[in-house]
Structures are given as structure tokens and as C-alpha cells.
Design an enzyme around this catalytic site. Structure first.
Site, PDB file in Angstrom:
ATOM      1  N   LYS A   1      -4.078   6.501   7.142  1.00 14.62           N
ATOM      2  CA  LYS A   1      -4.668   6.964   5.890  1.00 14.62           C
ATOM      3  C   LYS A   1      -5.209   8.372   6.081  1.00 14.62           C
ATOM      4  O   LYS A   1      -5.843   8.683   7.090  1.00 14.62           O
ATOM      5  CB  LYS A   1      -5.813   6.037   5.451  1.00 14.62           C
ATOM      6  CG  LYS A   1      -5.360   4.656   5.028  1.00 14.62           C
ATOM      7  CD  LYS A   1      -6.526   3.822   4.541  1.00 14.62           C
ATOM      8  CE  LYS A   1      -7.095   4.332   3.252  1.00 14.62           C
ATOM      9  NZ  LYS A   1      -8.191   3.489   2.734  1.00 14.62           N
TER      10      LYS A   1
ATOM     11  N   ARG B   1       0.863  -1.184   0.000  1.00 12.62           N
ATOM     12  CA  ARG B   1       0.000   0.000   0.000  1.00 12.62           C
ATOM     13  C   ARG B   1       0.897   1.231   0.000  1.00 12.62           C
ATOM     14  O   ARG B   1       1.608   1.496   0.966  1.00 12.62           O
ATOM     15  CB  ARG B   1      -0.920   0.013   1.230  1.00 12.62           C
ATOM     16  CG  ARG B   1      -1.919   1.167   1.187  1.00 12.62           C
ATOM     17  CD  ARG B   1      -3.019   1.011   2.208  1.00 12.62           C
ATOM     18  NE  ARG B   1      -2.578   1.252   3.568  1.00 12.62           N
ATOM     19  CZ  ARG B   1      -3.389   1.250   4.622  1.00 12.62           C
ATOM     20  NH1 ARG B   1      -4.684   0.971   4.469  1.00 12.62           N
ATOM     21  NH2 ARG B   1      -2.919   1.483   5.826  1.00 12.62           N
TER      22      ARG B   1
ATOM     23  N   SER C   1     -12.559  -2.773   0.534  1.00 11.87           N
ATOM     24  CA  SER C   1     -12.763  -2.160   1.847  1.00 11.87           C
ATOM     25  C   SER C   1     -14.245  -1.892   2.061  1.00 11.87           C
ATOM     26  O   SER C   1     -14.933  -1.394   1.164  1.00 11.87           O
ATOM     27  CB  SER C   1     -11.992  -0.843   1.946  1.00 11.87           C
ATOM     28  OG  SER C   1     -10.600  -1.062   1.877  1.00 11.87           O
TER      29      SER C   1
END
Length: 228
Positions: free
Chosen positions: A147, A49, A118
């Protein structure tokens, strides 16, 4: 080409640690160094990620991580960047609610790549099943700082719903730490993501061993995920 879909979903159903890269929180270490430590500690499910790097650099990193995970018998999932996942022959991709829909992703990947999505509530979980997602992320369980565009915590109640109502492998994620991991496991989670708790540890291998002991004691899960 190996069946990454089967590998990823099998590991997630079996349970264990699902480790994500998060270079800004990795104490100055690069993604390759961090993933090497994860693999050496026995983790078998890795997600790349990366939000801020240039595409060329991400491609070079993903190629190296693909070689490392293959050598370790581990699965590699790429977050968001479907093109990178296909170019390096990753086992899976993971997308968010505002990314390409699952059906469109499947047209690009074909049937042998796992697609994770998600989710943040019951309606999204049901929609993921209907769309043909192979797995879902459940969270953020608690507040998280990894995030920038993260939604509000969904709490343990949504986790309870998924355990009770959704027949897809899932990973609990968001604000999970060593101290609250037993609580998450007690509600039925088998695969868990602890991001900063792992990448931000001075000794990643020692932290993973500590978390694995917690998972065995609290949930009876042989974590990290199975050895090859």
C-alpha cells in the site's frame, strides 16, 4: 440473499488464510487468475483490493469473482468500494480509517453485509467495537510495500492488545511472511493475511499449501479456512 455477515465473521473466528488481491505484485497475472488459484487451493475468504483500475473494469472483475466464490462456497469482501460490493452482492466490505465511518457504511449495506475496519492502535480498536464493526484488520504488523499510504508498523504489541482486550474477529496483516508467520500465530492470531507472499509466488497453490502446514504446526489452525 445469503447472510454474508454471518459467513465472513464465522470464517474469521474459525481461522485460516484471508487472501487479498494485489495485481501489481502478481507476476503479470490478473486478479481473476490469481483468485482462481487461491480458491482451488482451498481458501474460503477472499478480499478484492484494487486501487488503480477504472470502475467499469473493477465491476466486471468483481462480478466474475462473485460467481467464482459462490461456486466454491467462499466469501467475497470488497475493499473500499461499497457501491461495487452492493452491486455484486458481496458478503462484506472493508474500509479504512479515512473512509466512510462504519455507521454510514451500515446505512448503505443493511444488516446482512459484514463490515471490516482497518485499525492501527488500541483507541481505534475500541472505537471499532463501539461503532459496530463486524471485524477489524490489525496491522501493519511489520513493514509492508503493498500500500502506498500505509502507516508505520504497529508491531506485535498491538496484536497482543487485541487478543487480550477486543472481542471481535480480526485479521493480522502487514509484512507477514512464511518465516515470521509462526511468531504472529504464537501471539494469538488465527486469521492472517499474507499478500505478496501468496500473489507473488510462482505457484500459488504450492505456497498456500506450505502456509497451511505452517499454520497447522504452529497454531493448530486447519488452514486454509474451512471447506464448504
Amino acid at each position: 440473499m445469503t447472510d454474508g455477515r454471518e459467513l465472513v465473521t464465522g470464517l474469521m473466528r474459525e481461522g485460516g488464510l484471508y487472501c487479498l488481491t494485489a495485481e501489481p505484485f502478481s507476476l503479470g497475472r490478473g486478479n481473476v487468475e490469481v483468485v482462481r488459484a487461491m480458491l482451488d487451493a482451498g481458501v474460503r475468504l477472499i478480499q478484492y483490493r484494487e486501487k488503480r483500475k477504472k470502475t467499469g473494469e473493477m465491476y466486471r472483475e468483481c462480478k466474475e469473482l462473485r460467481a467464482m466464490t459462490r461456486a466454491a462456497g467462499a466469501a467475497l469482501v470488497v475493499n473500499d468500494h461499497i457501491d461495487l460490493a452492493l452491486l455484486v452482492e458481496a458478503d462484506g466490505v472493508h474500509v479504512g480509517q479515512e473512509d466512510l465511518p462504519v455507521a454510514a457504511v451500515r446505512r448503505l449495506t443493511g444488516p446482512r453485509v459484514a463490515i471490516g475496519l482497518s485499525t492501527h492502535g488500541p483507541d481505534q480498536a475500541r472505537a471499532a467495537v463501539a461503532a459496530g464493526a463486524d471485524s477489524i484488520g490489525v496491522g501493519p504488523i511489520h513493514a509492508t510495500r503493498t500500500k502506498e499510504d500505509v502507516c508505520a508498523p504497529v508491531g506485535l504489541e498491538y496484536l497482543d492488545f487485541v487478543v487480550r482486550e477486543i472481542d471481535l474477529p480480526f485479521a493480522a496483516i502487514g509484512g507477514i511472511k512464511t518465516h515470521n508467520l509462526p511468531q504472529v500465530l504464537a501471539r494469538g492470531a488465527r486469521t492472517v493475511c499474507l499478500v505478496t507472499e501468496i500473489v507473488g509466488a510462482p505457484d500459488i497453490g504450492a505456497r498456500i499449501a506450505e502456509l497451511a502446514a505452517v499454520m497447522r504446526a504452529a497454531g493448530g489452525i486447519d488452514a486454509p479456512a474451512r471447506m464448504p
